[in-house]
Design a protein around this motif. Sequence first.
Motif, short mmCIF file in Angstrom:
data_model
loop_
_atom_site.label_atom_id
_atom_site.label_comp_id
_atom_site.label_asym_id
_atom_site.label_seq_id
_atom_site.Cartn_x
_atom_site.Cartn_y
_atom_site.Cartn_z
N ASN A 117 0.82 -1.21 0.00
CA ASN A 117 0.00 0.00 0.00
C ASN A 117 0.86 1.26 0.00
N ILE A 118 2.00 1.20 0.66
CA ILE A 118 2.91 2.34 0.70
C ILE A 118 3.65 2.48 -0.63
N LEU A 176 10.90 6.56 3.26
CA LEU A 176 11.15 6.23 4.66
C LEU A 176 10.55 4.87 5.03
N GLN A 177 9.32 4.64 4.60
CA GLN A 177 8.65 3.39 4.97
C GLN A 177 9.27 2.19 4.25
N GLN A 192 12.36 -2.88 4.19
CA GLN A 192 13.04 -3.44 3.03
C GLN A 192 13.13 -4.96 3.08
N ASP A 193 13.03 -5.54 4.26
CA ASP A 193 13.11 -6.99 4.38
C ASP A 193 11.91 -7.69 3.76
N ALA A 219 9.95 12.46 14.04
CA ALA A 219 9.85 12.40 15.50
C ALA A 219 8.90 11.31 15.99
N PHE A 220 7.81 11.07 15.25
CA PHE A 220 6.78 10.15 15.74
C PHE A 220 6.45 9.06 14.72
N GLY A 221 7.43 8.67 13.91
CA GLY A 221 7.18 7.68 12.86
C GLY A 221 6.61 6.37 13.37
N ASP A 222 7.15 5.84 14.47
CA ASP A 222 6.69 4.56 14.99
C ASP A 222 5.25 4.64 15.49
N GLN A 223 4.93 5.73 16.19
CA GLN A 223 3.56 5.89 16.70
C GLN A 223 2.56 6.05 15.56
#
Length: 266
Positions: A46-47, A201-202, A207-208, A99-103
């Motif tokens: 989707n990304i 970024l995503q 990438q795995d 700053a908040f990529g994971d969240q």
Amino acid sequence: MDSTLTAIILGIVEGLTEFLPVSSTGHLILATELLGYDADAWAVFNIAIQPGAILAVVVLYWRTFWDAFIGLFRWDPQAVAFTRNLLVAFFPAVLLGLAFGDQIEALLESAEVVAWALLLGGIAILLVERHANPSESGGVAAMSLRQSAGVGLVQCLAMIPGVSRSGATILGAMALGVDRKTAAEFSFFLALPTLTGATVLQLYRHQDQLDGGMMGLIGIGFVVSFVVALAVIKAFVAYVSRHGFAPFGWYRIVIGAAAIAWLALR
């Protein structure tokens, strides 16, 4: 369902919804839930197909981008203002994303967040359409720094899935006095740095998951989203210039309410 057919369906959804104020990410997440796909397996897909829709903007508005590029070397005021406004609007998303990529990524797993965001976003569209008083802006280059920065801050809301990046930026621009056509085109242009940065970024983070089979499916989704977005963008600008955004608001309310009910009963 066959993986190729899945890739085609999701590519169509991406191309149809990326530049409409209805949230492409939200629709992709709901499509995954509704059709029973493995959400984790298709999240990177989707990304990765977003650049297909982005390329449609480049193709349709290549003259605008070329003129701005050449104009920068001549320090043409219009080209400088055009580029400045895009960069100013892009900057807040960069800071927040880093700053908040994971969240933010964690929210992508919640169909409930999408459903409520669609519903509330639809109400917001109706309110802005009723109370905003936009005037002829003279194009993206004529927008002020205040307007550009305001659109950039509002764009950050779209990191919540279901809010809609295009919807937030278009409505934010209109609330700041920008006319519908300029607001829509500014949203399209702003998609280039914003979605390109988010996609890179995503994909780096995941990438795995990019094995040969997934890359082939991404290629299919990329092409499908590009072709569909080509048809949607011009029609969208012509439509909202005449009719406004209220129909999209009502659509979001209906889809959001239906999704909330379906998720509660499943």
